[in-house]
Design a protein around this motif. Structure first.
Motif, PDB file in Angstrom:
ATOM      1  N   LEU A  57      47.957  38.971  48.339  1.00 41.63           N
ATOM      2  CA  LEU A  57      46.562  39.019  48.579  1.00 41.63           C
ATOM      3  C   LEU A  57      45.895  39.778  47.835  1.00 41.63           C
ATOM      4  CD1 LEU A  57      46.102  38.113  52.622  1.00 41.63           C
ATOM      5  CD2 LEU A  57      45.403  36.602  50.486  1.00 41.63           C
ATOM      6  N   ALA A  58      46.411  41.030  47.689  1.00 45.02           N
ATOM      7  CA  ALA A  58      45.724  42.286  47.384  1.00 45.02           C
ATOM      8  C   ALA A  58      45.639  41.646  45.702  1.00 45.02           C
ATOM      9  CB  ALA A  58      46.715  43.279  47.115  1.00 45.02           C
ATOM     10  N   THR A  59      46.573  41.110  44.955  1.00 45.46           N
ATOM     11  CA  THR A  59      46.633  40.749  43.595  1.00 45.46           C
ATOM     12  C   THR A  59      45.613  39.601  43.504  1.00 45.46           C
ATOM     13  OG1 THR A  59      48.969  40.975  43.742  1.00 45.46           O
ATOM     14  CG2 THR A  59      48.040  39.957  41.591  1.00 45.46           C
ATOM     15  N   ILE A  60      45.410  38.654  44.368  1.00 44.91           N
ATOM     16  CA  ILE A  60      44.468  37.607  44.051  1.00 44.91           C
ATOM     17  C   ILE A  60      43.271  38.299  44.123  1.00 44.91           C
ATOM     18  CG2 ILE A  60      43.515  35.680  45.368  1.00 44.91           C
ATOM     19  CD1 ILE A  60      46.323  34.880  46.274  1.00 44.91           C
ATOM     20  N   SER A  61      42.900  39.280  45.054  1.00 42.59           N
ATOM     21  CA  SER A  61      41.441  39.875  45.091  1.00 42.59           C
ATOM     22  C   SER A  61      41.195  40.480  43.850  1.00 42.59           C
ATOM     23  CB  SER A  61      41.671  40.621  46.483  1.00 42.59           C
ATOM     24  OG  SER A  61      42.282  42.193  46.064  1.00 42.59           O
ATOM     25  N   THR A  62      42.200  41.046  43.069  1.00 46.75           N
ATOM     26  CA  THR A  62      41.709  41.729  41.646  1.00 46.75           C
ATOM     27  C   THR A  62      41.283  40.878  40.865  1.00 46.75           C
ATOM     28  OG1 THR A  62      43.998  41.730  40.897  1.00 46.75           O
ATOM     29  CG2 THR A  62      43.474  43.376  42.320  1.00 46.75           C
ATOM     30  N   ILE A  63      41.638  39.392  41.001  1.00 45.58           N
ATOM     31  CA  ILE A  63      41.070  38.362  40.074  1.00 45.58           C
ATOM     32  C   ILE A  63      39.687  38.383  39.843  1.00 45.58           C
ATOM     33  CG2 ILE A  63      41.184  35.913  39.095  1.00 45.58           C
ATOM     34  CD1 ILE A  63      43.873  35.799  40.789  1.00 45.58           C
TER      35      ILE A  63
END
Lengths: 300, 572
Positions: free
Chosen positions: A181-187
């Motif tokens: 989720l944290a990764t997705i939020s950086t997109i």
């Protein structure tokens, strides 16, 4: 120029020093104990005492032990299952939960699925035995309500390994979900906007934007988990197995526990541990090379 | 798992500490007659008269002049440190003073560590670094390693010459096994710090209120017991109108932990799983692979099929089965004496009507059922090679026993004072005569019967207090104690077991040999797996011979050979 650089970077190197010292002290020095794997080790004579060297005898002894290959197979089966399903489930879940609109709902789901991660297997095993009981457990009550025969998840050799895999995934997938989720939020949201202007629906966005955006972290997690190829999870299995499921549930770690701690066979137990480390290193190394070649992934 | 272990351990520690600790005044002068019989019948000591006659200079309690200094390791624990008498410490106390004044031995500790993991780690570290003190308290495995690496003194002569008659008598109360275990190549390499092996004897615990509900009488034979188990399963013993009870509680590990295990059941068929026994030819054989196992296994399989044993026992450890027992789902189990504290007190807490009673294990035929026991002594005092006074440890043990049990004993000064301080534990060297607990139980039972506690020592008094709290004030939290020390309660049964000599020792009690080390991991797993399969019916009993053959092939034969060689080496 060179001197200047040293002058500038020296404090940084000094900062690393304490950490480095700890790593050397607690990770590298104890590796001296590896010699035990090649000795007929008698503790009373001391680590550096006049031990008898036996070459590869401990390895031969362990691999010739009846049932060793069953144990190896169990280990790889359970460990690989955990790796694979433990990798896919959090990714799928992170993507799904990312699409959820209600913030409060999203947060509470995230917290609830994260919760089991903090419970130890000592506690969870007791809970699992209860909810998976064929006579009184809730899972089998549901199965029976649909008119099927109850399944003895923890007592049957055909279901025990799968039960280990899925209960472990259930315990840990909340943790993985948080990372993704944290990764997705950086997109960058602009990419989503651009894709929707180009006419991409939700599925196409996930496939062409979200997943590529997560690629690096997925490769990293997969890489690191490959080191666990021979770790089937001692805490979990030790608390849930028993003589009835030794056949499918006895893994390298439980075997080493009985060998090393209960029977004081330090040489063979160390040999197995060393074998595990070597295999893990090979797997991590191989996977890193593959990731570098095919996915252009690099740590540094 | 750990919670359970904690509970179980707590239970046993609690009970043991109470039972172990006490020694009543009555036995001070004349330590149990059975002890002296053991001494004369066994071959080991007995030479005290001849030794003292030939060398009159030797005095078991003689003082060193000038004084000597010896070093050792010391284990400690929280209870001990919290209950030190005023002004005394581990380094400075009445025992160390007595050793110094009376024997001229100054005891110094190389280090002190908490008993358990910390102590084990430190001692292993010391052993591997070779930093040995003069006197080294070790277990039998460590003793063997030290003996084989030639780091310790042969104590055969020192013990023969210096052990007092009292020491020889008390240390031999359980026969010469503790000494044989410490012998390597016929040489005595350590002085055993003896303990009582009878603590692990099993009883059968039965819900007496269920017996009454069903109009049944306590079991006299195995046949009775099987009928009770069946009735407990099928005849609704708790009278709640539901078919929700099981006859016999069982845990997945089957043996060893002392609660809901099977040793007592097998023993009733004269089968002795997990220990070595003598066969008809005097050869040592492994109990788990003898044909005597077939009948009880057939019976257990039938009970499993009939639902008398929980169909799900293979996933339940002691904690889980304990929950079922507390919930009143089963009504009978085999277990050790301390079960009255756990789980039985909890059963009573949950349901005041629930009433467990212990019975001696029963036999399938007219031969008495014997309980199997392992040697409990697990600490030995070894002496570092080259130590100047190897006999010092014998003298120290002489003094320990003399001050507690000898003619010149001063019980309240050295064993336990009137405030209940465990003074004996201040001494770094100890040996607790095995018959002592039985004698304690007798004293407590007598006191309760005669309603006279004047002869009880302080620790037995606490048992008395617990019993009286239930008897006089109906304090249900002490129901377990009351039951244990009623007539035919488990405290009484322990005495009866002792009077009947109702135990069979594991005839192998030495340090594990090479074959045993090599094969036992595989074999133990194989054995448990197969026995479980026989019970649940995954393997028919007709395959028992194949199981035995496989067992022997996997290393059982090699172990048996090794064990017999060890046993023959003792005869020499």
């Amino acid at each position: 120029m060179f001197l200047n650089r040293i002058k500038k970077e020296l404090p940084l190197h000094l900062i690393i020093l304490p950490g480095l010292a700890l790593v050397v002290l607690f990770s590298y020095l104890p590796m001296a104990g590896i010699v035990i794997a090649f000795q007929d080790f008698v503790p009373a004579k001391g680590l550096f005492g006049a031990q008898k060297w036996v070459g590869g005898e401990n390895f031969a002894y362990v691999t010739n032990m009846p049932g060793f290959y069953t144990i190896l197979r169990n280990t790889i089966y359970i460990a690989f299952g955990k790796m694979l399903i433990g990798l896919l489930v959090p990714i799928a879940f992170a993507i799904m939960i990312n699409e959820v609109k209600g913030k409060a709902f999203k947060r509470s789901v995230q917290t609830i699925i994260y919760l089991p991660h903090f419970l130890s297997w000592v506690i969870l095993s007791g809970i699992l035995i209860d909810i998976l009981s064929p006579s009184s457990g809730i899972v089998n009550s549901i199965i029976k309500a649909f008119g099927f025969q109850p399944i003895y998840f923890l007592g049957d050799n055909s279901t025990f390994p799968l039960t280990m895999i899925f209960s472990d995934v259930w315990k840990e997938f909340g943790f993985g979900t948080v990372i993704y989720l944290a990764t997705i939020s950086t997109i960058d949201p602009q990419i989503y906007e651009a894709s929707s202007i180009d006419g991409a629906g939700k599925w196409r966005q996930i496939w062409h934007v979200t997943l590529p955006g997560m690629r690096m972290i997925i490769v990293l997690v997969a890489l690191l988990s490959l080191g666990n190829i021979l770790n089937a999870g001692f805490d979990q299995i030790f608390n849930l197995y028993g003589p009835a499921v030794y056949e499918s549930g006895d893994v390298i770690d439980t075997f080493v526990y009985r060998l090393g701690l209960l029977d004081a066979q330090f040489g063979p137990a160390t040999a197995v541990g060393l074998l595990k480390s070597v295999v893990s290193t090979l797997f991590i190394g191989g996977a890193y090379y593959a990731a570098y070649r095919f996915a252009n992934y690099r740590v540094f | 798992m750990f919670k359970i272990m904690a509970k179980t351990t707590l239970g046993s520690v609690l009970v043991l500490s109470l039972l172990l600790s006490a020694c009543s005044k009555n036995n001070n002068g004349a330590p149990a007659a059975s002890g002296s019989q053991a001494t004369s019948s066994e071959s080991q000591p007995a030479a005290s008269e001849s030794a003292s006659a030939s060398s009159p200079a030797i005095d078991p309690l003689g003082k060193y002049d000038p004084p000597i200094e010896i070093t050792t390791f010391r284990s400690t624990n929280e209870t001990l440190e919290a209950n030190l008498p005023a002004g005394e410490t581990l380094d400075k106390n009445r025992w160390l003073d007595a050793f110094e004044q009376d024997l001229g031995i100054k005891v110094k500790y190389d280090w002190v560590a908490k008993a358990g993991d910390q102590y084990d780690q430190k001692i292993n570290l010391s052993l591997s670094s070779g930093a040995l003190p003069d006197i080294i308290p070790v277990n039998v495995n460590q003793l063997k390693q030290l003996a084989e690496s030639d780091q310790i003194e042969d104590l055969t002569a020192a013990f023969e010459q210096y052990a007092s008659p009292l020491t020889k008598e008390l240390l031999m109360q359980e026969g010469d096994r503790p000494f044989n275990a410490a012998k390597f190549n016929g040489k005595l390499m350590g002085i055993p710090s003896i303990a009582s092996s009878r603590e692990t004897q099993n009883f059968v615990w039965i819900r007496e209120d269920w017996l009454k509900n069903l109009g049944l009488t306590p079991p006299k034979t195995m046949q009775d017991l099987l009928k009770i188990a069946e009735a407990f399963t099928k005849n609704d013993p708790d009278q709640n109108g539901k078919n929700d009870t099981q006859g016999l509680a069982l845990i997945k590990d089957l043996t060893n932990v002392g609660y809901a295990v099977l040793e007592g059941f097998f023993n009733g068929y004269h089968a002795y799983p997990g220990i070595f026994v003598k066969d008809a030819n005097g050869k040592l054989v492994y109990g788990s692979t003898q044909k005597e196992m077939i009948a009880p296994l057939t019976q257990l399989h039938q009970m499993y099929v009939d639902g008398i044993i929980d169909k799900e026992f293979i996933t339940k450890d002691a904690g889980k089965v304990g929950e079922d027992t507390v919930a009143g789902k089963n009504g009978m189990f085999f277990g050790a004496h301390w079960n009255f504290a756990w789980p039985i007190q909890l059963v009573h807490d949950a349901n005041v009507k629930a009433d467990y009673q212990a019975y001696p294990i029963v036999s399938i035929d007219d031969k008495m059922a014997m309980t199997e026991v392992n040697l409990a002594t697990n600490t030995y005092y070894a002496v570092k090679k080259g130590s100047k006074n190897p006999e010092a440890i014998v003298k120290l043990i002489n003094m320990f026993l003399e001050k507690n049990y000898g003619a010149t004993n001063d019980f309240n000064k050295y064993y336990r004072d009137t405030e209940g301080h465990e003074l004996w534990s201040l001494s770094p060297f100890s040996a607790l005569p095995p018959n002592k607990n039985i004698e304690n139980n007798i004293a407590i039972l007598d006191a309760i019967k005669n309603n006279d506690n004047s002869k009880l020592n302080p620790e037995s008094m606490s048992v008395w207090d617990n019993v009286m709290k239930y008897k006089n004030d109906k304090d249900e939290a002490n129901h377990g104690w009351f039951k244990a020390f009623s007539e035919n309660g488990v405290g009484d049964l322990m005495v009866q077991y002792a009077n009947d000599n109702r135990h069979i020792f594991n005839e192998f009690y030495g340090a594990p040999g090479d074959n045993m080390k090599k094969y036992s991991a595989t074999l133990l797993k194989f054995e448990k797996e197969m026995i479980t399969k026989f019970i649940v019916g995954k393997e028919p009993l007709s395959n028992f011979d194949k199981y035995v053959a496989d067992y022997n092939k996997l290393g059982g034969e090699a172990i048996e050979k090794e064990v017999n060689e060890w046993s023959q080496s003792l005869q020499k």
